[in-house]
Write an enzyme that holds these catalytic residues in place. Sequence first.
Site, PDB file in Angstrom:
ATOM      1  N   LYS A 129      44.457  -5.164  36.180  1.00 53.34           N
ATOM      2  CA  LYS A 129      43.695  -4.138  35.474  1.00 53.34           C
ATOM      3  C   LYS A 129      44.326  -2.805  35.762  1.00 53.34           C
ATOM      4  O   LYS A 129      44.338  -2.346  36.904  1.00 53.34           O
ATOM      5  CB  LYS A 129      42.254  -4.123  35.981  1.00 53.34           C
ATOM      6  CG  LYS A 129      41.424  -5.016  35.173  1.00 53.34           C
ATOM      7  CD  LYS A 129      39.965  -4.793  35.276  1.00 53.34           C
ATOM      8  CE  LYS A 129      39.373  -5.875  34.380  1.00 53.34           C
ATOM      9  NZ  LYS A 129      38.094  -6.325  34.806  1.00 53.34           N
TER      10      LYS A 129
ATOM     11  N   GLY B 129      36.342  -0.792  29.336  1.00 55.47           N
ATOM     12  CA  GLY B 129      35.846   0.566  29.344  1.00 55.47           C
ATOM     13  C   GLY B 129      36.728   1.502  30.159  1.00 55.47           C
ATOM     14  O   GLY B 129      36.813   2.679  29.861  1.00 55.47           O
TER      15      GLY B 129
ATOM     16  N   ASP C 179      26.675  -3.801  35.902  1.00 57.72           N
ATOM     17  CA  ASP C 179      27.115  -4.066  34.526  1.00 57.72           C
ATOM     18  C   ASP C 179      27.308  -5.562  34.295  1.00 57.72           C
ATOM     19  O   ASP C 179      28.355  -6.009  33.859  1.00 57.72           O
ATOM     20  CB  ASP C 179      28.411  -3.297  34.248  1.00 57.72           C
ATOM     21  CG  ASP C 179      28.750  -3.253  32.754  1.00 57.72           C
ATOM     22  OD1 ASP C 179      27.841  -3.577  31.945  1.00 57.72           O
ATOM     23  OD2 ASP C 179      29.880  -2.924  32.406  1.00 57.72           O
TER      24      ASP C 179
END
Length: 876
Positions: A607, A589, A707
Amino acid sequence: MGISLINQSTNHTLYFNMAPCVSISILVLALWVLCIFTHSTTMVVAAESPALELEAKALLESGWWSSNYTTNGSSLNHCGWPGIFCNDGGSVIDIFKRDVYVGDKFRKFNFSSFTNLEGLNLYNTGLQGSIPPEIGTLSKLAHLSLFMNNLTGNLPLSLANLTQLETFVISSNLISGSIPKELGNLKNLKYLDLSANAFIGTIPIAICLLTNLTYLMASNNQLTGELPPSLANLTQLERFNISSNLISGSIPKELGNLKNLSTLDLSNNTLTGPIPSTPSLLTGLSHLDLSSNDIAGQIPITIGHLTNLRTLSLAWNQISGSIPAEIANCISLHNITLSHNYLTGTISFDMSNLYLLVYLDLSYNNLSGFIPRTINHLTILETLSLNWNQINGSIPTEIIGCQSLRHLTLSHNNISGDISFELGDSQPLELLDLSYNNLTGNIPIFSISIKKINLSYNSLQGQIPNGYLNCTPYTFIGNKDLCGDIQGFRPCFSNSPSSFSKKKTSPNNNKSIIHQIKIVVPLSFFPVFLLLGCIFLSRRGDKKTKSDSSEPKNGDLFSIWNYDGKIAYEDIIKATKDFDISYCIGIGGYGSVYKVQLPSGKVVAIKKLHRLEAENPTFDKSFKNEVKMLAEIRHRNIVKLLGYCLHNRCMFLIYEYMERGSLFSVLSNDVEAVEFDWMKTMNVIKSTAHALCYMHHECVPAIVHRDITSNNILLNSELEGSVSDFGMAKFLDLDSSNQTLVAGTYGYLAPELAYTMVVTEKCDVYSFGVVALEILMGRHPGELMTSLSTSQSVMLNEILDQRLPPPNCLVAKDVFLAAAISFACLHTTPKSRPTMKWVSQEFLSHKKPVTNPLHLVSLWQLRNQENYTIGESETQ
Ligand SMILES: *[C@@H]1O[C@H](CO)[C@@H](O)[C@H](O)[C@H]1NC(C)=O
Ligand SMILES: *[C@@H]1O[C@H](CO)[C@@H](O)[C@H](O)[C@H]1NC(C)=O
Ligand SMILES: *[C@@H]1O[C@H](CO)[C@@H](O)[C@H](O)[C@H]1NC(C)=O
Ligand SMILES: *[C@@H]1O[C@H](CO)[C@@H](O)[C@H](O)[C@H]1NC(C)=O
Ligand SMILES: *[C@@H]1O[C@H](CO)[C@@H](O)[C@H](O)[C@H]1NC(C)=O
Ligand SMILES: *[C@@H]1O[C@H](CO)[C@@H](O)[C@H](O)[C@H]1NC(C)=O
Ligand SMILES: *[C@@H]1O[C@H](CO)[C@@H](O)[C@H](O)[C@H]1NC(C)=O
Ligand SMILES: *[C@@H]1O[C@H](CO)[C@@H](O)[C@H](O)[C@H]1NC(C)=O
Ligand SMILES: *[C@@H]1O[C@H](CO)[C@@H](O)[C@H](O)[C@H]1NC(C)=O
Ligand SMILES: *[C@@H]1O[C@H](CO)[C@@H](O)[C@H](O)[C@H]1NC(C)=O
């Protein structure tokens, strides 16, 4: 004859090491047999009274002796048969058989014929069936032992007739039913051992009438109910062991009356409440084991009265408060085990009196402060475990005084300072675990005796001494700046003086030569040492490192910690060919994930964040703070954030690389899903629970993941799970124009988020429930979550992942527990969901729920498991 008897009794004492609690009974019985032997004259051949004939006939017909003994025509010499003892009149007073198969012939034994029998000991003779009620006719019986047979059924009530009985041992059989209150008739009973059977029900109050009892053993049964306070009547009691039952309630303070008690073992039950603090409790006690219960409260200061105490185990309870200084008065202590509790405060008791201590385990608590310098008095201490606490300060040099130390575990604390060079030199140290601390300085050369060593996740730097070249990289990873000819680390520049300790350069060099001499010689004699992993070896022959010319210019990635490591940044740009798409392994995302092999050989996941967030100044500041905090989090089930670069030129996070990717991808692949068997499945569920528990309950402030999905649980090469992206969602959605839509993934979002924006830990609990169910089912539970109330008749086994064989009996209870907990977590009201702490403890508890086979458990029943819907959630 005499010889064979002595052999038998020595065999008994040999058994001593195998089962301590039972071996006492063997010893007692062996002594008793010897005693009878000296009192009886063997070989009585005369006296042909009818009573004796009956005895002889009964012995012949019992079938317990081989035909060799019975074919001599007359049986009148039966007093000479092995295991038979007669009185002066030729009547049998004692029968002793051991390790001879008698089996189901118990019922052929004509009890009523033996009017003078005082002792009957059938030890490991394969007796089957139930105890014949006719045993009640042995009116003179004083000692009865049926230890270690296969007897079933209930105890016959006729035992109540044996009023002369002093010893009754029935341990290690399959006796079921409750303990008959009629045993209360046996007023002369001194020794009662009911352990290792299948007794159920409560401890009958009538037992408390047996005022001559000195030994009361009933461990390893399924006894329930509470400990009766009237046990206090048993003033002669020396040993009381009721461990491994289901005893509940609190420990009655009346037990303090048992002035003769030396062993009290109540471990592995479900006792609650505090440890009674009656001043009179238990002063002669030498062994106190209350471990594996739910005991809460503090350790009473009256513990200091127990000056004879040798073993103290309170592990696996919920004991809080600090360790009372008075424990230092227990000068006989050999073994202290207080692990897995909630103890706080410092370790401030004076150790100088506890010089008999061999074993000290305070691990898994919340202890803080320093390791006391009085530790040098523990000269015979062999094991010191202080891991998983919050101990700070340095390792005191006084630890050298622990000359017998073999196992030293200090991992997962905040210990700083450098490692004392003498550690292990004068000690037989075998295990040294200092991982997950903040130790600084160089790695010293430790003693050769060390077989296992872990120095990972500290702030050590400099050269890895040559002696460690055969260690795996895992011994050292996560340190500040280490070099050496070991895979995964950059080579040191040859003989760079800075890579050695400044203060000790020359003595240390001498020492290392001495070490190498010491080492090479024994190793040539004991090549098996090579297998022991981390031991000293001379320098490896092949120097095949430096395959790449792209030598890292400023160490490995850990120098990025402070996000000013431009050069390491260049390493990463180079290794990924400036984030070339071919290195990209996924797009999430808020960024793309790259798999990168650094010049040091280490593989990491990087990342790279989207520009958008990176350019927002508020985001920048709070995000940096949060990342710094996350980078310090160390939990084996949380994907480690190894480093980060947060600069307008570079915005990336460096994570430990997880070989098998996400849980979602494994579950979606039919081949991989089969490899992911029930055992591994259960481990991933548990790991996730522990990770969440850690972030919710052990971090200040608590960190909510927000999440939790099967995409954020990553698996390593062993298919062990870790949670990734902790705390990230909070920031990475800040800038989204959809403020009302809280970060999270549809299908995992707690229902309350539809009407409130308040994100709490309970949202994670819900998502955890979904993921756990997803793991059990092999796919997202989807419609099942909403149709639960209507699908009452669906059985648990029907929803389990059908690609796997049904769970075997070993994991079935775990599966049941996981399913019950998942449903509890999916409760629509946040307050009714359990906390992750409760969930984590439920998984850690070795007390598994009693359950039916999975095909008999319906989802409806699971959802209505009272003990899994309430949890402890209301306490906050
Ligand atoms: C049977 O009798 C024989 C001779 O009388 C003797 O030698 C033998 O020991 C006896 N057997 C037993 C088991 O008593
Ligand atoms: C057992 O011995 C008694 C005599 O003591 C006798 O009356 C009885 O019949 C015997 N029982 C069996 C089953 O042989
Ligand atoms: C009990 O029975 C089982 C199976 O029949 C056998 O394996 C075991 O050795 C027996 N135990 C004893 C103590 O006789
Ligand atoms: C127990 O003793 C009572 C009376 O002393 C007697 O009537 C009864 O038969 C005995 N029971 C057994 C099983 O021996
Ligand atoms: C307890 O044992 C003693 C001897 O050891 C005996 O005199 C006394 O009668 C026994 N007590 C009871 C209640 O039987
Ligand atoms: C604890 O008790 C249970 C029975 O209540 C038993 O199955 C289990 O083996 C015991 N655990 C230990 C470590 O003794
Ligand atoms: C000390 O007690 C613990 C737990 O009861 C046990 O595991 C350990 O082996 C004991 N150590 C020694 C040296 O007796
Ligand atoms: C580790 O120690 C160093 C120097 O002693 C200190 O600067 C640093 O903050 C410590 N790190 C942690 C995580 O405590
Ligand atoms: C905001 O959320 C709504 C409803 O889920 C969705 O339709 C919309 O696309 C979202 N807008 C943005 C900018 O993400
Ligand atoms: C729930 O726990 C209570 C005590 O904690 C116990 O009495 C009860 O039997 C348990 N119920 C189930 C279904 O396990």
